[in-house]
Scaffold this motif. Sequence first.
Motif, PDB file in Angstrom:
ATOM      1  N   GLU A 127       0.818  -1.210   0.000  1.00 48.36           N
ATOM      2  CA  GLU A 127       0.000   0.000   0.000  1.00 48.36           C
ATOM      3  C   GLU A 127       0.855   1.265   0.000  1.00 48.36           C
ATOM      4  N   THR A 128       2.084   1.158   0.522  1.00 52.51           N
ATOM      5  CA  THR A 128       2.988   2.307   0.619  1.00 52.51           C
ATOM      6  C   THR A 128       4.327   1.921   0.024  1.00 52.51           C
ATOM      7  N   ALA A 135      18.125   9.651 -10.126  1.00 52.74           N
ATOM      8  CA  ALA A 135      18.219  10.973  -9.537  1.00 52.74           C
ATOM      9  C   ALA A 135      16.864  11.346  -8.940  1.00 52.74           C
ATOM     10  N   THR A 136      16.914  12.057  -7.831  1.00 50.43           N
ATOM     11  CA  THR A 136      15.710  12.387  -7.078  1.00 50.43           C
ATOM     12  C   THR A 136      14.611  12.951  -7.953  1.00 50.43           C
ATOM     13  N   ASN A 137      14.979  13.844  -8.869  1.00 51.03           N
ATOM     14  CA  ASN A 137      13.990  14.563  -9.657  1.00 51.03           C
ATOM     15  C   ASN A 137      13.751  13.956 -11.029  1.00 51.03           C
ATOM     16  N   ILE A 138      14.408  12.839 -11.316  1.00 48.06           N
ATOM     17  CA  ILE A 138      14.213  12.242 -12.647  1.00 48.06           C
ATOM     18  C   ILE A 138      13.647  10.829 -12.465  1.00 48.06           C
ATOM     19  N   CYS A 139      14.492   9.825 -12.451  1.00 45.53           N
ATOM     20  CA  CYS A 139      13.973   8.455 -12.387  1.00 45.53           C
ATOM     21  C   CYS A 139      13.249   8.166 -11.077  1.00 45.53           C
ATOM     22  N   CYS A 140      13.752   8.696  -9.962  1.00 43.19           N
ATOM     23  CA  CYS A 140      13.031   8.535  -8.689  1.00 43.19           C
ATOM     24  C   CYS A 140      11.667   9.210  -8.767  1.00 43.19           C
ATOM     25  N   PHE A 141      11.659  10.444  -9.240  1.00 44.56           N
ATOM     26  CA  PHE A 141      10.413  11.208  -9.269  1.00 44.56           C
ATOM     27  C   PHE A 141       9.385  10.577 -10.192  1.00 44.56           C
ATOM     28  N   PHE A 142       9.788  10.218 -11.402  1.00 51.73           N
ATOM     29  CA  PHE A 142       8.817   9.670 -12.349  1.00 51.73           C
ATOM     30  C   PHE A 142       8.244   8.344 -11.858  1.00 51.73           C
ATOM     31  N   SER A 143       9.071   7.537 -11.199  1.00 53.16           N
ATOM     32  CA  SER A 143       8.555   6.303 -10.602  1.00 53.16           C
ATOM     33  C   SER A 143       7.589   6.621  -9.466  1.00 53.16           C
ATOM     34  N   ALA A 144       7.980   7.551  -8.596  1.00 53.88           N
ATOM     35  CA  ALA A 144       7.127   7.947  -7.473  1.00 53.88           C
ATOM     36  C   ALA A 144       5.817   8.547  -7.969  1.00 53.88           C
ATOM     37  N   VAL A 154       3.236   7.279  -1.124  1.00 54.91           N
ATOM     38  CA  VAL A 154       4.637   7.297  -1.560  1.00 54.91           C
ATOM     39  C   VAL A 154       5.425   8.255  -0.682  1.00 54.91           C
ATOM     40  N   LEU A 155       6.580   7.775  -0.229  1.00 56.11           N
ATOM     41  CA  LEU A 155       7.492   8.594   0.571  1.00 56.11           C
ATOM     42  C   LEU A 155       8.849   8.618  -0.112  1.00 56.11           C
ATOM     43  N   MET A 156       9.314   9.798  -0.477  1.00 56.97           N
ATOM     44  CA  MET A 156      10.634   9.980  -1.087  1.00 56.97           C
ATOM     45  C   MET A 156      11.639  10.312   0.015  1.00 56.97           C
ATOM     46  N   VAL A 157      12.727   9.553   0.076  1.00 62.41           N
ATOM     47  CA  VAL A 157      13.728   9.746   1.132  1.00 62.41           C
ATOM     48  C   VAL A 157      14.879  10.583   0.566  1.00 62.41           C
ATOM     49  N   GLU A 158      14.918  11.837   0.957  1.00 59.82           N
ATOM     50  CA  GLU A 158      15.812  12.787   0.294  1.00 59.82           C
ATOM     51  C   GLU A 158      17.289  12.595   0.635  1.00 59.82           C
ATOM     52  N   ASP A 159      17.602  12.145   1.862  1.00 60.53           N
ATOM     53  CA  ASP A 159      19.019  11.993   2.191  1.00 60.53           C
ATOM     54  C   ASP A 159      19.552  10.608   1.819  1.00 60.53           C
ATOM     55  N   ALA A 160      18.736   9.813   1.135  1.00 59.46           N
ATOM     56  CA  ALA A 160      19.206   8.570   0.535  1.00 59.46           C
ATOM     57  C   ALA A 160      19.048   8.657  -0.976  1.00 59.46           C
ATOM     58  N   SER A 161      19.057   9.900  -1.465  1.00 66.42           N
ATOM     59  CA  SER A 161      18.877  10.171  -2.887  1.00 66.42           C
ATOM     60  C   SER A 161      19.764  11.342  -3.290  1.00 66.42           C
ATOM     61  N   ALA A 162      19.959  11.491  -4.581  1.00 66.04           N
ATOM     62  CA  ALA A 162      20.738  12.620  -5.108  1.00 66.04           C
ATOM     63  C   ALA A 162      20.101  13.072  -6.413  1.00 66.04           C
ATOM     64  N   GLY A 163      20.060  14.389  -6.610  1.00 64.34           N
ATOM     65  CA  GLY A 163      19.402  14.932  -7.794  1.00 64.34           C
ATOM     66  C   GLY A 163      20.302  15.829  -8.607  1.00 64.34           C
ATOM     67  N   LEU A 183       0.957  16.272  -5.743  1.00 65.14           N
ATOM     68  CA  LEU A 183       0.373  14.957  -5.972  1.00 65.14           C
ATOM     69  C   LEU A 183       0.127  14.195  -4.675  1.00 65.14           C
ATOM     70  N   GLY A 184       0.730  14.664  -3.580  1.00 65.76           N
ATOM     71  CA  GLY A 184       0.575  13.976  -2.304  1.00 65.76           C
ATOM     72  C   GLY A 184       1.737  13.073  -1.955  1.00 65.76           C
ATOM     73  N   ILE A 185       2.826  13.168  -2.724  1.00 64.17           N
ATOM     74  CA  ILE A 185       4.040  12.437  -2.350  1.00 64.17           C
ATOM     75  C   ILE A 185       4.609  13.091  -1.098  1.00 64.17           C
ATOM     76  N   ARG A 186       4.990  12.273  -0.120  1.00 64.85           N
ATOM     77  CA  ARG A 186       5.608  12.794   1.098  1.00 64.85           C
ATOM     78  C   ARG A 186       7.126  12.770   0.946  1.00 64.85           C
TER      79      ARG A 186
END
Length: 199
Positions: A127-128, A135-144, A154-163, A183-186
Motif C-alpha cells: 500500500e505504501t 536521480a531524485t527529480n528524474i527516475c526517482c520522481f517519475f517512478s514515485a 509514496v514517501l521519497m527519502v531525500e538523504d538517501a537520494s541525489a538529484g 500529488l501527495g508524495i511525502r
Amino acid sequence: MLTPTSTSLLVVDAQRGFTDLCPAELPVPGGADIVAGVNALLALPFARIDATQDWHPADHRSFLGRTDNLYPPHCVMNTPGAEFLPGLHTHRFGAVWRKGYDHDFEAYAVTAQHPGFAAFLRASGIETVVVCGIATNICCFFSARDLRRAGFEVLMVEDASAGIDVPVAGLFQAQARNEGLTLGIRYGIVADVCRAFGK
C-alpha cells in the motif's frame, strides 16, 4: 507509522554511472554518498525490496549524437557504469528491474518499462512505497509520480537520494519536488523512516 507488511522499498538506479566513480558518464552531485543512507533503509523489515537498474544499449536514443541528444553515454549494459554502487547491500534486493534497454524508448520510470509494476505491488499487498536513489527529480520522481497516481502512498527519502538539474530536458529538482507535493508524495529523511518502523 509505516506498516512493514504493506510497505515496500524501491531503490532507483543506485549505479556507478550516475556518480563521479564514472566521471565521463552522467555523474550526479553526491551520488556516491547515498550508500550509507540506502543501506540503512535496506536494513529495515520491508515487505519487499525492489531495485531498478539503467541498462542501456551503447546507442540509446537519449545519448549525445542520437535522437534525443540529451546525455553522454551512461550505464551501458555490461560495463562498469551499469554496476551498482560499491558497498551497497544488494543482497537485500528481492528483484532488480532493468530499464532503458530498448534503443528507441526512454524509460525514466520503472513503470514506463514495466507497466505491470504497480499491479504487481498491489497483488503483493503493498500500500505504501518508500523511494530512494538517483536521480531524485528524474527516475526517482517519475517512478514515485506513477505509483502515487496508481493509488499508493509514496514517501521519497531525500538523504538517501541525489538529484541534478538538466535544463536542456526541462528537468529541475525544485519543480519535481513541488509537483510531487501537489500529488501527495511525502518527503522525508532516513531517520523518519526508521522511526516509522519503530527503529
